[in-house]
Design a protein around this motif. Sequence first.
Motif, PDB file in Angstrom:
ATOM      1  N   SER A   1      37.142  41.540  47.833  1.00  0.00           N
ATOM      2  CA  SER A   1      37.976  41.922  46.685  1.00  0.00           C
ATOM      3  C   SER A   1      37.321  43.019  45.849  1.00  0.00           C
ATOM      4  CB  SER A   1      38.300  40.705  45.818  1.00  0.00           C
ATOM      5  OG  SER A   1      37.119  40.032  45.429  1.00  0.00           O
ATOM      6  N   HIS A   2      36.053  43.280  46.058  1.00  0.00           N
ATOM      7  CA  HIS A   2      35.332  44.417  45.474  1.00  0.00           C
ATOM      8  C   HIS A   2      35.681  44.699  44.016  1.00  0.00           C
ATOM      9  CE1 HIS A   2      33.187  45.548  49.109  1.00  0.00           C
ATOM     10  NE2 HIS A   2      34.284  45.244  49.775  1.00  0.00           N
ATOM     11  N   GLY A   3      35.383  43.719  43.170  1.00  0.00           N
ATOM     12  CA  GLY A   3      35.513  43.914  41.729  1.00  0.00           C
ATOM     13  C   GLY A   3      36.832  43.491  41.110  1.00  0.00           C
ATOM     14  N   LEU A   4      37.813  43.164  41.925  1.00  0.00           N
ATOM     15  CA  LEU A   4      39.106  42.743  41.365  1.00  0.00           C
ATOM     16  C   LEU A   4      38.947  41.419  40.625  1.00  0.00           C
ATOM     17  CD1 LEU A   4      41.552  43.510  44.322  1.00  0.00           C
ATOM     18  CD2 LEU A   4      41.000  44.954  42.361  1.00  0.00           C
ATOM     19  N   GLN A   5      39.557  41.318  39.462  1.00  0.00           N
ATOM     20  CA  GLN A   5      39.500  40.085  38.683  1.00  0.00           C
ATOM     21  C   GLN A   5      40.898  39.517  38.484  1.00  0.00           C
ATOM     22  OE1 GLN A   5      37.256  42.188  35.585  1.00  0.00           O
ATOM     23  NE2 GLN A   5      35.768  40.500  35.690  1.00  0.00           N
ATOM     24  N   ARG A   6      41.764  40.287  37.874  1.00  0.00           N
ATOM     25  CA  ARG A   6      43.132  39.832  37.603  1.00  0.00           C
ATOM     26  C   ARG A   6      43.799  39.348  38.889  1.00  0.00           C
ATOM     27  NH1 ARG A   6      47.618  42.550  38.362  1.00  0.00           N
ATOM     28  NH2 ARG A   6      46.513  44.542  38.496  1.00  0.00           N
ATOM     29  N   GLU A   7      43.556  40.047  39.974  1.00  0.00           N
ATOM     30  CA  GLU A   7      44.177  39.709  41.253  1.00  0.00           C
ATOM     31  C   GLU A   7      43.715  38.344  41.760  1.00  0.00           C
ATOM     32  OE1 GLU A   7      44.220  44.166  40.761  1.00  0.00           O
ATOM     33  OE2 GLU A   7      42.809  42.550  40.341  1.00  0.00           O
ATOM     34  N   LEU A   8      42.427  38.033  41.602  1.00  0.00           N
ATOM     35  CA  LEU A   8      41.947  36.712  42.023  1.00  0.00           C
ATOM     36  C   LEU A   8      42.555  35.614  41.166  1.00  0.00           C
ATOM     37  CD1 LEU A   8      38.167  37.399  42.772  1.00  0.00           C
ATOM     38  CD2 LEU A   8      40.038  37.123  44.415  1.00  0.00           C
ATOM     39  N   GLU A   9      42.676  35.876  39.859  1.00  0.00           N
ATOM     40  CA  GLU A   9      43.329  34.911  38.960  1.00  0.00           C
ATOM     41  C   GLU A   9      44.767  34.663  39.408  1.00  0.00           C
ATOM     42  OE1 GLU A   9      42.021  33.132  36.653  1.00  0.00           O
ATOM     43  OE2 GLU A   9      40.241  34.185  35.916  1.00  0.00           O
ATOM     44  N   GLU A  10      45.470  35.735  39.779  1.00  0.00           N
ATOM     45  CA  GLU A  10      46.860  35.601  40.225  1.00  0.00           C
ATOM     46  C   GLU A  10      46.967  34.781  41.508  1.00  0.00           C
ATOM     47  OE1 GLU A  10      48.895  39.365  40.381  1.00  0.00           O
ATOM     48  OE2 GLU A  10      48.288  39.859  38.331  1.00  0.00           O
TER      49      GLU A  10
ATOM     50  N   PHE B   1      39.541  26.698  47.636  1.00  0.00           N
ATOM     51  CA  PHE B   1      39.599  28.152  47.492  1.00  0.00           C
ATOM     52  C   PHE B   1      38.281  28.715  48.005  1.00  0.00           C
ATOM     53  CE2 PHE B   1      42.502  26.451  44.400  1.00  0.00           C
ATOM     54  CZ  PHE B   1      43.580  27.319  44.420  1.00  0.00           C
ATOM     55  N   ILE B   2      38.375  29.626  48.983  1.00  0.00           N
ATOM     56  CA  ILE B   2      37.188  30.203  49.614  1.00  0.00           C
ATOM     57  C   ILE B   2      37.192  31.714  49.422  1.00  0.00           C
ATOM     58  CG2 ILE B   2      36.025  30.629  51.815  1.00  0.00           C
ATOM     59  CD1 ILE B   2      37.118  27.911  52.771  1.00  0.00           C
ATOM     60  N   HIS B   3      36.059  32.261  49.003  1.00  0.00           N
ATOM     61  CA  HIS B   3      35.876  33.716  48.940  1.00  0.00           C
ATOM     62  C   HIS B   3      34.731  34.060  49.879  1.00  0.00           C
ATOM     63  CE1 HIS B   3      35.358  37.789  47.647  1.00  0.00           C
ATOM     64  NE2 HIS B   3      36.337  37.685  46.764  1.00  0.00           N
ATOM     65  N   CYS B   4      35.014  34.897  50.880  1.00  0.00           N
ATOM     66  CA  CYS B   4      34.042  35.233  51.921  1.00  0.00           C
ATOM     67  C   CYS B   4      33.148  36.418  51.555  1.00  0.00           C
ATOM     68  CB  CYS B   4      34.766  35.526  53.232  1.00  0.00           C
ATOM     69  SG  CYS B   4      35.708  34.141  53.882  1.00  0.00           S
ATOM     70  N   GLY B   5      32.949  36.672  50.290  1.00  0.00           N
ATOM     71  CA  GLY B   5      31.958  37.650  49.864  1.00  0.00           C
ATOM     72  C   GLY B   5      32.483  39.026  49.540  1.00  0.00           C
ATOM     73  N   ASP B   6      31.608  39.807  48.938  1.00  0.00           N
ATOM     74  CA  ASP B   6      31.916  41.118  48.372  1.00  0.00           C
ATOM     75  C   ASP B   6      32.958  41.009  47.260  1.00  0.00           C
ATOM     76  OD1 ASP B   6      29.983  42.458  49.732  1.00  0.00           O
ATOM     77  OD2 ASP B   6      31.335  43.624  51.001  1.00  0.00           O
ATOM     78  N   SER B   7      32.775  39.994  46.411  1.00  0.00           N
ATOM     79  CA  SER B   7      33.602  39.914  45.199  1.00  0.00           C
ATOM     80  C   SER B   7      33.112  40.945  44.191  1.00  0.00           C
ATOM     81  CB  SER B   7      33.525  38.517  44.577  1.00  0.00           C
ATOM     82  OG  SER B   7      32.230  38.281  44.034  1.00  0.00           O
ATOM     83  N   GLU B   8      31.814  41.231  44.231  1.00  0.00           N
ATOM     84  CA  GLU B   8      31.135  42.106  43.278  1.00  0.00           C
ATOM     85  C   GLU B   8      31.241  41.575  41.849  1.00  0.00           C
ATOM     86  OE1 GLU B   8      31.403  46.378  43.731  1.00  0.00           O
ATOM     87  OE2 GLU B   8      32.135  46.120  45.786  1.00  0.00           O
ATOM     88  N   LEU B   9      31.438  40.259  41.723  1.00  0.00           N
ATOM     89  CA  LEU B   9      31.527  39.618  40.418  1.00  0.00           C
ATOM     90  C   LEU B   9      30.298  38.751  40.201  1.00  0.00           C
ATOM     91  CD1 LEU B   9      35.276  38.503  40.503  1.00  0.00           C
ATOM     92  CD2 LEU B   9      34.308  40.575  39.462  1.00  0.00           C
ATOM     93  N   GLU B  10      29.973  38.543  38.947  1.00  0.00           N
ATOM     94  CA  GLU B  10      28.878  37.638  38.609  1.00  0.00           C
ATOM     95  C   GLU B  10      29.344  36.200  38.811  1.00  0.00           C
ATOM     96  OE1 GLU B  10      25.746  38.501  37.893  1.00  0.00           O
ATOM     97  OE2 GLU B  10      26.346  40.587  38.199  1.00  0.00           O
ATOM     98  N   LYS B  11      28.390  35.329  39.020  1.00  0.00           N
ATOM     99  CA  LYS B  11      28.692  33.926  39.299  1.00  0.00           C
ATOM    100  C   LYS B  11      29.494  33.249  38.188  1.00  0.00           C
ATOM    101  CE  LYS B  11      26.379  29.995  41.344  1.00  0.00           C
ATOM    102  NZ  LYS B  11      25.121  29.455  41.824  1.00  0.00           N
TER     103      LYS B  11
END
Length: 168
Positions: free
Chosen positions: A9-18, A29-39
Amino acid sequence: MKILIVSDSHGLQRELEELKKRHRDAELFIHCGDSELEKDDPAIQGFHVVRGNCDFHNGFPEQLLLSAKDKKIFVTHGHLYQVKTNPLNVYYKARESGADIACFGHSHRLGAEMADGVLLINPGSVRLPRGRSEKTYVVLEIGEDHYLVRVYEYLGKELEDLRQTFPF
């Protein structure tokens, strides 16, 4: 049981919330990495997250082994297993871990296949897809005797022609 799987998702925030709101009936809910977000970023809360090659100083593990129903799910980003050239290394690690399902990203290429009893899933990317134009994620349903893999484009439309059922 429904499981939402997303990657890259490379930095997306609003989209993950949606996605969390849209699929609130998912039990995992699983995220396979490269969120580029802090924990501690609110957008990633509720997700089981692994560290990708673009995740720096965020404290996520390199891999996870999760349980869902009576299945084990191995989760990794994929960069440590060279998935851009071949998913075989992830398959071997999943087998070694006793996993029934392996979820990974890194290549940004959507895919799902059964390999000798292990379901391999790459949900593509909700930000920078490769190999197709749709920004994708997956909802996996674990039934009594089968897996149902449903692919969605980011805005919520299911790509029905990509729906796949795998017996186990």
